[in-house]
Motif scaffolding. Sequence first.
Motif, PDB file in Angstrom:
ATOM      1  N   SER A   2     -57.878  86.505  33.551  1.00  0.00           N
ATOM      2  CA  SER A   2     -58.777  86.178  32.260  1.00  0.00           C
ATOM      3  C   SER A   2     -59.440  85.137  32.506  1.00  0.00           C
ATOM      4  CB  SER A   2     -57.581  85.660  31.337  1.00  0.00           C
ATOM      5  OG  SER A   2     -56.855  84.776  32.049  1.00  0.00           O
ATOM      6  N   ASP A  53     -63.864  84.074  33.328  1.00  0.00           N
ATOM      7  CA  ASP A  53     -64.069  83.441  34.331  1.00  0.00           C
ATOM      8  C   ASP A  53     -63.896  84.836  35.236  1.00  0.00           C
ATOM      9  OD1 ASP A  53     -63.896  82.292  36.631  1.00  0.00           O
ATOM     10  OD2 ASP A  53     -62.295  81.107  36.644  1.00  0.00           O
ATOM     11  N   ASP A  58     -69.257  85.576  40.898  1.00  0.00           N
ATOM     12  CA  ASP A  58     -70.060  84.680  42.085  1.00  0.00           C
ATOM     13  C   ASP A  58     -70.334  85.232  43.296  1.00  0.00           C
ATOM     14  OD1 ASP A  58     -67.550  85.846  42.720  1.00  0.00           O
ATOM     15  OD2 ASP A  58     -66.548  84.035  43.585  1.00  0.00           O
ATOM     16  N   ASN A  59     -70.455  86.586  42.852  1.00  0.00           N
ATOM     17  CA  ASN A  59     -71.428  87.531  43.910  1.00  0.00           C
ATOM     18  C   ASN A  59     -72.560  88.297  42.695  1.00  0.00           C
ATOM     19  OD1 ASN A  59     -70.276  90.648  42.843  1.00  0.00           O
ATOM     20  ND2 ASN A  59     -68.511  89.591  42.648  1.00  0.00           N
ATOM     21  N   ARG A  85     -73.536  78.930  44.523  1.00  0.00           N
ATOM     22  CA  ARG A  85     -72.767  80.763  44.331  1.00  0.00           C
ATOM     23  C   ARG A  85     -72.191  81.495  42.725  1.00  0.00           C
ATOM     24  NH1 ARG A  85     -74.026  83.294  48.777  1.00  0.00           N
ATOM     25  NH2 ARG A  85     -73.732  82.438  50.661  1.00  0.00           N
ATOM     26  N   ARG A 142     -58.000  88.117  43.001  1.00  0.00           N
ATOM     27  CA  ARG A 142     -59.334  87.744  43.719  1.00  0.00           C
ATOM     28  C   ARG A 142     -59.297  87.662  44.638  1.00  0.00           C
ATOM     29  NH1 ARG A 142     -61.802  84.865  38.304  1.00  0.00           N
ATOM     30  NH2 ARG A 142     -59.668  84.715  36.201  1.00  0.00           N
ATOM     31  N   ALA A 143     -60.501  86.897  45.363  1.00  0.00           N
ATOM     32  CA  ALA A 143     -60.970  86.353  46.473  1.00  0.00           C
ATOM     33  C   ALA A 143     -61.143  85.309  46.620  1.00  0.00           C
ATOM     34  CB  ALA A 143     -61.850  87.864  47.065  1.00  0.00           C
ATOM     35  N   TYR A 144     -61.480  84.485  47.502  1.00  0.00           N
ATOM     36  CA  TYR A 144     -61.916  83.242  47.559  1.00  0.00           C
ATOM     37  C   TYR A 144     -62.952  82.784  48.822  1.00  0.00           C
ATOM     38  CZ  TYR A 144     -58.415  82.573  44.153  1.00  0.00           C
ATOM     39  OH  TYR A 144     -57.809  82.629  42.880  1.00  0.00           O
ATOM     40  N   ARG A 201     -66.115  85.936  51.916  1.00  0.00           N
ATOM     41  CA  ARG A 201     -64.655  85.804  50.955  1.00  0.00           C
ATOM     42  C   ARG A 201     -63.483  86.806  51.288  1.00  0.00           C
ATOM     43  NH1 ARG A 201     -66.695  85.894  46.518  1.00  0.00           N
ATOM     44  NH2 ARG A 201     -68.659  86.309  46.285  1.00  0.00           N
ATOM     45  N   ARG A 221     -65.196  85.065  38.399  1.00  0.00           N
ATOM     46  CA  ARG A 221     -65.455  84.562  39.495  1.00  0.00           C
ATOM     47  C   ARG A 221     -63.922  85.243  40.658  1.00  0.00           C
ATOM     48  NH1 ARG A 221     -64.991  78.223  39.499  1.00  0.00           N
ATOM     49  NH2 ARG A 221     -62.929  79.154  38.343  1.00  0.00           N
ATOM     50  N   GLY A 222     -64.711  85.857  42.051  1.00  0.00           N
ATOM     51  CA  GLY A 222     -63.566  85.631  42.769  1.00  0.00           C
ATOM     52  C   GLY A 222     -63.405  87.974  42.966  1.00  0.00           C
ATOM     53  N   LEU A 223     -63.841  87.704  41.329  1.00  0.00           N
ATOM     54  CA  LEU A 223     -63.834  89.240  41.587  1.00  0.00           C
ATOM     55  C   LEU A 223     -64.661  90.500  41.578  1.00  0.00           C
ATOM     56  CD1 LEU A 223     -61.752  88.991  37.815  1.00  0.00           C
ATOM     57  CD2 LEU A 223     -60.957  89.753  40.390  1.00  0.00           C
TER      58      LEU A 223
END
Lengths: 69, 358
Positions: B358, A6, A34-35, A61, B150-152, B84, A8-10
């Motif tokens: 992770s 996962d 997610d980008n 997304r 993380r960004a949301y 985001r 996402r968001g990174l």
Amino acid sequence: MIRHIDARGLSCPEPLILATRALRGPGPFEIVVDNPVARENIVRMLADRYGLAAAVRESGREIAIRVER
Amino acid sequence: MRNFFASRWGPVAAGGAIGLVASILQLAGNPPNMGLCVACFGRDIAGALGLHRAAVAQYLRPEIPAIVLGGFLAARLSGEGVSRGGSSPHVRFALGLCAAVGALVFLGCPWRGLLRLAGGDANALVGGLGLVLGIAAGVAFLRSGFGLGRAYPLHGGGAWLAPVAALALLVLLGARASFGPGAAVFFSETGPGAQRAAPWAGAAAGLAVGFLAQRSRFCTMGAFRDLILTRDAHLLRGVAALTGVALVVNLATGRFHAGFAGQPIAHADHVWNLLGMVLAGLAFTLAGGCPGRQLVLAGEGNADSGVFVAGLLAGAALAHNFALVSTPAGAAPAAPVAVGAGLLFCAWVGFAHRERTS
């Protein structure tokens, strides 16, 4: 058993580093980002450095990049 | 959607465009070897808003808000605009602050570093070496698991904040707004802040650069980071294109003067040119983008990058208020303390954020 990562968001290069780590392990894996930048970077790295073609699946997304080996 | 600019030619097109428009802006009135500099123009904007009182560095540079808007337009048109944020914004603000201080000790962001190089300023080689060393240090942190979290997705239209602020700056400039005698907006009458191309030209250049940079993901920090981290020269081609195009224009117009001494808005204090850019390069790497890239990301709707840019402006203002900015005579007396403190802070950020995701 396929491994799921996962990411996402990174933002890059973190997803790229996670994908590189996954490549060190055995078998297929799927990394979710997610980008679009992360997708481009991972797909480019897989092709240029490892000669691997990834299957990319988008839902909303989220972009799942699956690597079969 | 296929993105031509994601191909190997994307960064070349964006870098070439930056080199070209920056060179043209220099011919059209912007300061020498400073056609387009996010650090310098950021501090000019900070000065115009009255955040610092250096009378020679006050102008609402239209290039900077226009880059944000160019990034915004490109992201919207390609469906990539997304709100985001939330990835350690307070740390990113401080990293922006450190980046501004480091860049103003050297006197330029990486874009200007390349423009200075293309103008023959050999001090840019020293600064460039510092930049690469700073990035290499950042890569070492990344390899050891560094990440700011993380960004949301953000709700409530946060994506519009940076573009609206950018538009407001352009409106203030267009109206040459003054809020009363002795009140902002301030405009330099002498010095680099008074050297400026026509506002419409700066705005048009910024829009084009922001648009191309968004499509191609052009980033000077990313160029060296990716080379060190994965031997990927994708973005580095853009850096070469920027330098090459600016060099050709400078040679064609008789503006190439090789040497260390007497370079425009520069100094030959090698130690602090180097260490200033070590600090900036490390801060860019920990924050995930050079100042130009952060402007574009802010335009896309990335609140974390917006916070970094706010830190950049605040850092530029503090750098002037605390007399940290270098002059043609060399680094300021207080610069070593500020750069040292910045490096310590960045090292702490690097060590303290090595959490495994992770």
